[in-house]
Design a protein around this motif. Structure first.
Motif: not given
Length: 331
Positions: A145-156, A158-171, A254-257
């Motif tokens: 199964k493709a993992v659909e989201t990854c998250q990073m915990r920073w300063k308490g 949880w933040n979703e890790v962006p998978g492309n340039k567009s997602a990065l700039f909207s993060d 596989h179509g997920v970021m």
């Protein structure tokens, strides 16, 4: 076959492999395909050992046994020519302290929705492990199964890790200047890798150098969310660059970021897939078969090793492969 049945008397093999972890099953498959006669055993009634996965109740039972066995642990003496095995069935768990059983922390109505991997395993979409599974044809025994989201915990938080340039700039984790510096770094990795690899120092020092000037938040994002550096060790520049490139190659395949695949039914499926491959090439498998000791015997012709499995019998071979952690006197 019943647990006490003798099934190994007067049997000779080229290789005896004790345990069914991922590495041991992969070795068994390789040796079987090369034409060797292989026996693989395990003390458990399931495959995987340290790579196994469990229901919540099963996992709680395993931890409880490990905790009890640690308190009672003793090392038996043995002859110099004999290697003996630990009698406990949780040899791969150390320093266990149960604060609250998992099965009590999760409502019983939801318990069947979860399994616990002893060693959780994610595979990069374009990583070497996936390449091995495909080239060896072992992948046909697996579902992922493709993992659909990854998250990073920073300063308490949880933040979703962006998978492309567009997602990065909207993060919302990074400020706009930080996002631009991160994109500048990632572009440099793909375009000027040779020049960056020749620099001295750690990956952390490269990120905060005058060339890239990443802030602590941006540095943490690149190191831990993309390069997947853990807090216990520091990557070299070449290691960090390779990790970033692997992430970039694998993301979105596989179509997920995210760049990851997960075995659909848990980490133990990876070892079982190689076990199935080995069985096709006539490897023999015996579960519920704890090893007792290994002795060297010198007779006419070649010397041999004899692995004893108590009431299940014994098996002679040229080679015996087993993790040192299973033995009371591995030296």
């Amino acid at each position: 076959m019943m647990e006490g049945d003798r099934c190994l008397d007067d049997t000779n093999y080229d290789v005896v492999i004790i345990g069914t972890s991922f590495i041991q099953c992969m070795v068994a498959a390789a040796l079987s395909r090369a034409g060797l006669k292989v026996l693989q055993t395990d003390m458990f009634d399931y495959y995987g050992g340290p790579n196994s996965n469990h229901s919540l109740l099963s996992f709680d039972s395993l931890l409880l046994r490990a905790q009890q066995e640690q308190q009672q642990q003793a090392t038996p003496s043995a002859a110099a020519s004999t290697l003996t095995f630990k009698s406990n069935d949780s040899w791969f768990l150390e320093n266990v302290e149960i604060i609250k059983p998992l099965s009590e922390a999760i409502p019983s109505s939801d318990a069947r929705k979860f399994t616990v991997d002893i060693l959780p395993t994610l595979l990069y979409n374009k990583g070497e492990q996936v390449e091995v599974l495909v080239k060896s044809a072992t992948a046909r025994y697996l579902e992922f199964k493709a993992v659909e989201t990854c998250q990073m915990r920073w300063k308490g938080v949880w933040n979703e890790v962006p998978g492309n340039k567009s997602a990065l700039f909207s993060d919302h984790l990074l400020s706009l200047p930080e996002k631009r510096l991160v994109m500048r770094f990632l572009t440099s990795v793909t375009e000027n890798e040779g020049q960056l690899s020749s620099e001295q120092g750690s990956f952390s020092s490269l990120l905060t150098s005058e060339k890239f000037k990443l802030s602590p938040t941006a540095q943490a994002f690149v190191e831990h969310a993309i390069a997947l550096s853990n807090h216990g060790g520091e990557l070299s520049i070449s290691q960090g660059l390779e990790a970033v490139k692997l992430y970039a190659r694998s993301v979105g395949v596989h179509g997920v970021m995210t760049p990851f695949l997960a075995p659909l039914y848990g980490a133990s499926e990876l070892g079982q897939a190689f076990a199935r491959m080995a069985a096709v090439y006539n490897a023999t498998y015996v579960l519920r078969c704890p090893a007792v000791d290994i002795k060297a015997e010198n007779g006419e012709g070649e010397s041999k090793l004899v692995a004893s499995f108590g009431m299940r019998g014994s098996a002679a071979s040229k080679w015996v492969l087993t993790p040192a952690g299973m033995m009371t006197n591995p030296s």
